[in-house]
Motif scaffolding. Structure first.
Motif: not given
Length: 416
Positions: A253-267, A388-401
């Motif tokens: 859910t953390t990943n969904l909120l973070g990834n979703g927020l950036i998707a909205l702000l970038e679009n 300037n955003l970077r992702h966690q180094q996790n191939y499976n759980l996709r989330c920003f740092k």
């Protein structure tokens, strides 16, 4: 498409550092050139097309029990207790034992049961956002996307407020191990996971022992009380799956909120449409799940010889099905690399498919819907340097740092 990705050869090892920031270009190459790919380094099949991913997840000739793979890849005796613990998770079981384990928690996560938590979630969202609005800034992950699901799942399971920070640390370590042990993980990462699992188990054991007879207000209490009845699960299974719920209930859910927020702000065009039509919030949440899936892959073990496309999968072969790639497959989703909150027939695979469809999907969706509904009046005033955003180094759980935000103006307190 990023430089260097277009020339990727199908024989190249699938997992590579470029995937941390842009897995989708790599997925695209493999979908076109080698969609059922044998990876020598992983000793596994990697499947990237929607049709193949959905097929494997729904076919009982592919087992969810991946523990033998983990033991083979990491045969050191010190890891035996970790794999013993993982073997009790419902995620590692097939029918009929999977059904029995899932029944431990099924009733707590139905749509009607989740409605009881709506007011609690709204209250937590309001409290977190009020602090950020007063400050005029927030680190979105630390100040909102991490604490919200931790608060909610902890209350649901029955974790005291004073213990939630340490439980979150254990959950993070456990999540990394549970989602990567059969694919891409080091001994050092397993060691850290083992230490956290031991501490987590001891803590939950202590909490379970303190539960008074007849108590049934939290999920942990209900699970403990069900022992001694005709429940078909052991105490080890109870503890392991309680740990799983606490982990899955906050990480994705953390990943969904973070990834979703950036998707909205970038679009911004999509954000403007959402502000004009807040009734699209449920659709927008589904598009966030599809567009940048919180969980990128799951694994299965072939039980029989199975033909997938032009390839023959042998019994015992490890198969990695790439949810993130399936959700960007143009054969299933028109213009899949476009973020479209009005997308019709958005039958994504972010929560899986088949018998192991995520038991907590309703809770995650509810948290995201309430969060974005409450954030919506403030989103236009939020500024973040997405380059300037970077992702966690996790191939499976996709989330920003991290996601540092500032409000460029005093946000309105209007509610939808």
């Amino acid at each position: 498409m990023k430089a260097g990705i277009a020339s990727l050869e199908p024989s190249t090892s699938f997992f590579q550092p470029a995937m941390f920031e842009d897995p989708y270009s790599i997925y695209s190459v493999f979908r076109k050139t080698d969609p059922v790919h044998w990876d020598e380094g992983l000793e596994a099949w990697v499947m990237t097309r929607y049709e193949d991913v959905a097929f494997v997840l729904n076919d009982r000739r592919f087992s969810s029990d991946r523990i033998a793979v983990g033991r083979r890849l990491h045969p050191q005796p010190q890891f035996e207790p970790l794999f013993d613990h993982l073997s009790h998770l419902m995620l590692q079981h097939d029918e009929p034992s999977h059904k029995h384990l899932r029944a431990i928690v099924h009733d707590a996560f139905t749509r009607s049961a989740m409605k009881r938590w709506e007011a609690v979630i709204q209250s937590r969202v309001d409290d977190l956002l009020e602090i950020a609005v007063d400050l005029g800034k927030m680190e979105f992950l630390v100040d909102f996307a991490i604490p919200l699901p931790v608060m909610v799942i902890s209350e649901l399971v029955g974790i005291p407020i004073e213990d939630r920070n340490k439980v979150k640390v254990w959950c993070d370590d456990f999540a990394f191990v549970a989602t990567n042990f059969y694919a891409k993980i080091t001994d050092e990462q397993l060691e850290r996971g083992l230490r956290s699992v031991r501490a987590f188990r001891e803590y939950l054991h202590h909490q379970a022992e303190r539960i008074a007879p007849g108590a049934d207000t939290s999920l942990l209490e209900l699970m403990v009380q069900s022992q001694g009845t005709d429940a078909e699960f052991s105490y080890d299974e109870l503890i392991a799956n309680c740990m799983l719920l606490l982990t899955a209930g906050n990480e994705t859910t953390t990943n969904l909120l973070g990834n979703g927020l950036i998707a909205l702000l970038e679009n911004r065009d999509q954000l403007s449409q959402l502000i004009d039509e807040p009734s699209l919030i449920p659709n927008a949440v589904e598009e966030c799940l599809r567009y940048d899936s919180p969980l990128q892959f799951v694994g299965r073990i072939a039980l029989d010889e199975v033909q997938v496309g032009t390839r023959t999968i042998r019994p015992g072969d490890l198969v990695l099905v790439m949810l993130g790639s399936a959700n960007r497959d143009p054969e299933r989703f028109p213009n899949p690399d476009e973020f479209n909150i009005s997308r019709p027939n958005n039958h994504h695979l972010a929560f899986g498919h088949g018998p192991h469809f995520c038991v907590g999907a309703q809770l995650s969706r509810m948290e995201a819907n309430i969060a974005f509904r409450t954030l919506l009046p403030h989103l236009e005033s939020m500024k973040v340097k997405t380059q300037n955003l970077r992702h966690q180094q996790n191939y499976n759980l996709r989330c920003f740092k991290d996601i540092p935000l500032r409000f460029s103006q005093s946000p309105t307190r209007a509610r939808f």
